[in-house]
Enzyme design. Structure first.
Site, short mmCIF file in Angstrom:
data_model
loop_
_atom_site.label_atom_id
_atom_site.label_comp_id
_atom_site.label_asym_id
_atom_site.label_seq_id
_atom_site.Cartn_x
_atom_site.Cartn_y
_atom_site.Cartn_z
NE ARG A 61 148.42 48.44 75.38
CZ ARG A 61 149.74 48.48 75.35
NH1 ARG A 61 150.45 47.47 75.82
NH2 ARG A 61 150.37 49.53 74.88
CG HIS A 105 152.70 49.87 70.42
ND1 HIS A 105 152.15 49.19 71.49
CD2 HIS A 105 153.95 49.37 70.28
CE1 HIS A 105 153.02 48.29 71.95
NE2 HIS A 105 154.13 48.38 71.23
CD GLU A 140 157.25 49.23 76.21
OE1 GLU A 140 158.13 49.24 75.34
OE2 GLU A 140 156.96 48.22 76.88
CG ASN A 198 153.87 47.75 78.51
OD1 ASN A 198 152.70 47.66 78.91
ND2 ASN A 198 154.19 48.21 77.32
CE1 TYR A 224 157.16 41.49 77.49
CE2 TYR A 224 157.10 43.82 78.00
CZ TYR A 224 156.66 42.75 77.26
OH TYR A 224 155.71 42.94 76.29
CD GLU A 279 153.53 45.64 75.62
OE1 GLU A 279 154.68 45.17 75.66
OE2 GLU A 279 153.20 46.57 74.89
C1 GBH Z 1 157.40 45.71 74.59
O1 GBH Z 1 158.46 46.48 75.08
C2 GBH Z 1 156.77 46.39 73.40
O2 GBH Z 1 155.76 47.28 73.82
C3 GBH Z 1 156.24 45.42 72.39
O3 GBH Z 1 155.90 46.10 71.22
C4 GBH Z 1 157.24 44.32 72.16
O4 GBH Z 1 156.88 43.46 71.13
C5 GBH Z 1 157.40 43.57 73.45
O5 GBH Z 1 157.86 44.42 74.43
C6 GBH Z 1 158.40 42.44 73.37
O6 GBH Z 1 159.67 42.93 73.07
O7 GBH Z 1 168.64 46.10 77.33
O8 GBH Z 1 168.74 48.49 77.69
O9 GBH Z 1 168.22 47.62 75.52
C7 GBH Z 1 159.35 45.75 75.86
C8 GBH Z 1 160.04 46.54 76.91
C9 GBH Z 1 162.06 47.60 77.52
C10 GBH Z 1 162.18 45.53 76.41
C11 GBH Z 1 163.49 47.90 77.12
C12 GBH Z 1 163.59 45.81 75.98
C13 GBH Z 1 165.57 46.93 76.39
C14 GBH Z 1 166.48 47.42 77.45
N1 GBH Z 1 161.43 46.74 76.56
N2 GBH Z 1 164.24 46.67 76.92
S1 GBH Z 1 168.14 47.40 76.95
#
Ligand code: GBH
Length: 657
Positions: free
Chosen positions: A153, A204, A250, A430, A432, A523
Site C-alpha cells: 500500500r 494521504h 483518514e 487504520n 492502532y 494500517e
Molecule cells: C496513521 O494515522 C497515518 O495514516 C500515518 O501516516 C502515520 O504515519 C501513522 O498513523 C503513525 O502515526 O490523541 O486525539 O490527537 C494514525 C491514526 C489517529 C493516530 C488520531 C493519532 C490522534 C488522536 N491517528 N490519533 S489525538
C-alpha cells in the site's frame, strides 16, 4: 455462562437480539455460551433489576486466551502487506516537475512545528528527502520480500502529477507532469514483476499547495471536483494495472488535526492564536504555530465567501470533513461510471478511529457498565461513524446530526445518493489504539446530561461523553495513567490488542450486508517505546488492570526495552515490543475472522520503513526497517527483527497454496 466477551457486548448495542458470535467448530462450546448471553444491553440491563447490583468483573473477557492451533487460518487470498505514504517516504520534493504540497509549504514556513533531533539539518523537519524512495524504490521492494508481502500500500502524490492541483484534458491530453506519472508507472510495474499487488491511496494528506492558496483547499467545495478529476487521471493511466484503490486516507486526521487541533498536521489551521506567541515575550513566533495564510474560500455553493488570510475559524474541521467525503464520493462515481466495468478493480475509503471500550472499575454497578456500553457506541459514532456512515449508508449518524444541530452541514438528496454505497466494495480501517468511553460526570459525581435539542451545537455535542486512552492528560498531552494498554513510542499510541477485534465486530454489525469484499486493515503498527514518551514499569496501569482481573493488558515493559538511538544493537533493531504488538493484534484479527466470522480480507502493517512521522519528524519510528536519517546519505535500509518476524507469521497463520 461465564464469558460475555466485551467485543460482542459492545456491538450488541447496535445489533439486533441475535447471535453475534458465530461459532467455529473448534471453539463451539465456548462460543455457544457466549451466544446465550447476547441480547441487546438495553434488555439485559433492565432485566438485571436492582439499580445497585454490582458488575461481576469476571464476566468481562476479551476471549483471546485461545489455543490458536484449534482455530482456522486466514485464507490463502488474504491481502497481506505493508503500507507507506508518498510524503513520508518519497523525498525528491522539488524534482522533475513536482509541485508543492501543503506539507512542503507549511513545514518550510513553520519548521518549529516539527520535532527534530538536529535542527542544523534543514531536511530534519520536513519530507524533502525522507527515505528517498523516489530514487531507492528497488531497495523498498527487497524489504517487502522479507516480510512475504503480497500487497504494497503506497500513495500517489497529487502535486507530483498536477503541480497546480487541477487535472484537466486539453485537446484530449492530460496536463500531467509526465515525469511524475512515469515514476508511478515504474513503481507499479516493479511491484507486479515481483508478484506484489499495488494497493494505491490517492490522497494521504499531501494536498497541492496551489489549491490551498487558490481557495483554501478542502474548506472549499471546489476541492471535490478537483479531487475527482485527479482521481480520473489516475484510473485512466494506472487502472489497467491497479485493482485496489483507496480514495482518501483518514479524513478525520486530515481535517481535525489539520484544521482544528494543533498545530500538528498541515495546513496548521487551529482554533488558537495564529501564529503562536513566543514564551515569556509578546513577540510572535513566526517559525511555529497556527497558520493564517490561506486563499479566499466558499464552504459550499450557498455559503458566504470568506476572505483570504483570515485567522482560523470555528467549524473548519467540520467543513473540511464534509467536502472531503464528497470528494471521495465523486471520485468513486467516476470510477464506477467510466472504469470499473472494464478494469474490474475495487475502490473504497480508509477511515481511522479508536474502537471504544466501556470504562470498567471495581465496585461499578451493572447499570453503570451498561450505560458505558451505550456511550462506547455513541463515542464510536462520533469518532468513526461520522466518516464511515456517509460512504456506507449515505448520511451522518443520527446521533451526530442531533447533537451537532445547525453546526453540521447537510448533504443534499443528490449528494446522499452518490455517497451511499461509495465504499461498498471494501472498507479500509487504520487501527492502532483503543479508547475507554463513559458518560462524563460532574465534580459531585452526578452524570452530565446530553444536550437538549435547543442546546445542540458543536460545543455541546460531546459534553456528556468521555473517551480517551488515558485516565487524564498532563502537560504536553502526556498520559496520566492508567492507560488503556501500555504506552508505545508516540503519545497517543498505546498497545491494547483487543481493539482490532472490537472494531472489526463493530463495523461488521453496523454495515451488515453492505460491504461486498470485506474490511481491510489498511494500517496497524506501533513505535517501539522511546525516550520521549516511554513509561517503563508502569505500576499504576499494572495495578488498575489487576484490579479488574485482566493483568495481561497492562503489558508493562522494562527500562531496557526503550529504543535508544545510540544503541543499534538494542531494541532499535531487535524490536521486541513491536513484535509483540504485531503478534497480539494479528492474533485478535485471526480470531475475529475464525471465531466471530468477520469478513476481514487484508492487513497492511504500518510501516514498511521508518519514515517522516509528520509533526514528530524523524524522531518517532514506526518502521520495520531502520534508516539513519541524519547521518547516512545513502539512506541504507536495515531490516529490523519485526520485518522477518511478520514474514514468518504469514507462513504460519495464512493458508499456503
Ligand atoms: C496513521 O494515522 C497515518 O495514516 C500515518 O501516516 C502515520 O504515519 C501513522 O498513523 C503513525 O502515526 O490523541 O486525539 O490527537 C494514525 C491514526 C489517529 C493516530 C488520531 C493519532 C490522534 C488522536 N491517528 N490519533 S489525538
Amino acid at each position: 455462562m461465564k464469558t460475555l466477551t466485551v467485543f460482542s457486548a459492545l456491538l450488541a448495542v447496535t445489533a439486533a437480539k441475535k447471535c453475534i458470535v458465530k461459532s467455529d467448530a473448534a471453539v463451539a462450546s465456548e462460543a455457544e455460551e457466549v451466544t446465550a448471553e447476547l441480547t441487546a444491553p438495553e434488555d439485559s440491563g433492565v432485566e438485571s433489576g436492582e439499580d445497585d447490583e454490582l458488575l461481576d468483573l469476571s464476566t468481562i473477557d476479551y476471549g483471546d486466551d485461545v489455543d490458536m492451533s484449534t482455530v482456522k487460518k486466514l485464507p490463502a487470498d488474504f491481502k497481506w502487506g505493508a503500507a507507506t505514504a508518498a510524503y513520508q517516504v518519497e523525498g525528491a520534493w522539488d524534482e522533475e516537475g513536482r509541485g508543492e504540497s501543503v506539507w512542503d509549504h507549511f513545514t518550510h514556513l513553520y519548521p518549529k512545528n516539527v520535532e527534530s533531533g538536529d535542527r542544523s539539518k534543514d531536511f530534519s523537519t520536513n519530507g524533502n528527502i525522507a527515505c528517498d524512495s523516489y530514487h531507492k524504490f528497488d531497495e523498498d521492494v527487497k524489504m517487502l520480500k522479507l516480510m512475504n508481502a503480497k500487497y504494497y500500500r503506497f500513495s500517489i502524490s497529487w502535486p507530483r502529477l498536477f503541480p497546480d492541483g487541477q487535472a484537466r484534458k486539453v485537446d484530449g491530453k492530460w496536463n500531467v507532469n509526465e515525469k511524475g506519472a512515469e515514476y508511478y508507472d515504474m513503481v507499479i510495474n516493479t511491484l507486479l514483476k515481483n508478484d506484489i499487488v499495488p494497493f494505491v491511496t490517492l490522497y494521504h494528506w499531501d494536498l497541492p499547495y496551489a489549491l490551498h492558496e487558490k481557495y483554501g483547499g478542502w474548506l472549499d467545495y471546489h476541492s471535490q471536483d478537483d479531487f475527482a478529476k485527479y482521481a480520473e487521471f489516475c484510473f485512466e493511466r494506472f487502472g489497467d494495472r491497479v485493482k485496489n484503490w483507496i480514495t482518501i486516507n483518514e479524513p478525520w486526521v486530515n481535517c481535525v488535526s489539520g484544521y482544528r487541533l494543533g498545530p500538528g498536521k498541515a495546513p496548521y489551521r487551529c482554533t488558537g492564536e495564529a501564529p503562536r506567541k513566543l514564551q515569556n515575550s509578546t513577540d510572535l513566533d513566526l517559525e511555529g504555530g497556527c497558520s493564517y495564510e490561506i486563499g479566499p474560500t466558499q464552504y459550499s455553493k450557498n455559503s458566504e465567501p470568506l476572505p483570504a488570510n483570515r485567522v482560523p475559524q470555528k467549524l473548519e474541521d467540520v467543513w473540511c470533513s464534509h467536502n472531503i467525503l464528497l470528494g471521495h464520493a465523486k471520485a468513486v462515481k467516476v470510477y464506477r461510471e467510466k472504469f470499473q466495468k472494464k478494469q474490474k478493480g475495487l475502490i473504497g475509503i480508509t477511515v481511522d478511529g479508536e474502537a471504544q471500550i466501556p470504562w470498567v472499575e471495581p465496585g461499578m454497578t451493572k447499570k453503570e457498565y451498561e450505560n458505558n456500553l451505550k456511550y462506547a457506541n455513541l463515542a464510536a459514532e462520533f469518532r468513526i461513524g461520522w466518516y464511515s456512515d456517509p460512504p456506507m449508508v449515505g448520511d451522518y449518524p443520527k446521533s451526530v446530526k442531533e447533537r451537532m444541530g445547525k453546526d453540521l452541514p447537510e448533504f443534499t438528496e443528490e449528494e446522499k445518493k452518490i455517497l451511499k454505497g461509495s465504499s461498498s466494495d471494501f472498507l479500509g480501517w487504520n487501527t492502532y489504539t483503543a479508547h475507554w468511553a463513559a458518560q462524563a460526570k460532574n465534580e459531585d459525581g452526578s452524570y452530565i446530561q446530553p444536550p437538549t435539542a435547543e442546546e445542540a451545537n458543536f460545543d455541546n455535542s460531546k459534553k456528556d461523553m468521555w473517551d480517551d486512552n488515558c485516565k487524564g492528560r498532563g502537560d504536553g498531552w502526556t498520559c496520566i495513567p492508567p492507560t488503556l494498554g501500555s504506552q508505545a513510542g508516540s503519545s497517543w499510541n498505546t498497545k491494547f490488542a483487543p481493539t482490532i477485534r472490537v472494531g472489526l465486530n463493530w463495523f461488521s454489525k453496523r454495515y451488515e450486508g453492505l460491504i461486498k469484499n470485506g474490511i481491510v486493515i489498511t494500517e496497524n503498527g506501533c513505535a517501539q517505546p522511546n525516550y520521549k514518551v516511554a513509561r517503563a514499569n508502569d505500576e499504576v496501569t499494572k495495578k488498575y488492570f489487576e484490579s479488574i482481573g485482566q493483568p495481561k493488558y497492562a503489558d508493562t515493559y522494562k527500562e531496557e526495552d526503550i529504543e535508544r538511538e545510540d544503541n543499534l544493537e538494542g531494541t532499535l533493531m531487535h524490536d521486541t515490543y513491536r513484535i509483540d504488538w504485531y503478534d497480539q493484534y494479528l492474533k485478535n484479527l485471526r480470531l475475529a475472522y475464525a471465531v466471530d466470522n468477520i469478513d476481514v480480507r487484508g492487513y497492511m502493517a504500518w510501516s514498511l520503513l521508518d519514515n517522516f512521522e509528520w509533526e514528530n519528524g524523524y524522531e518517532t519510528r514506526f518502521g520495520m526497517t531502520y534508516i539513519d536519517f541524519y547521518n547516512d546519505k545513502e539512506m541504507k535500509r536495515v531490516p529490523k527483527d519485526s520485518l522477518e518476524h511478520l514474514g514468518q507469521w504469514y507462513l504460519e497463520n495464512v493458508e499456503q497454496n
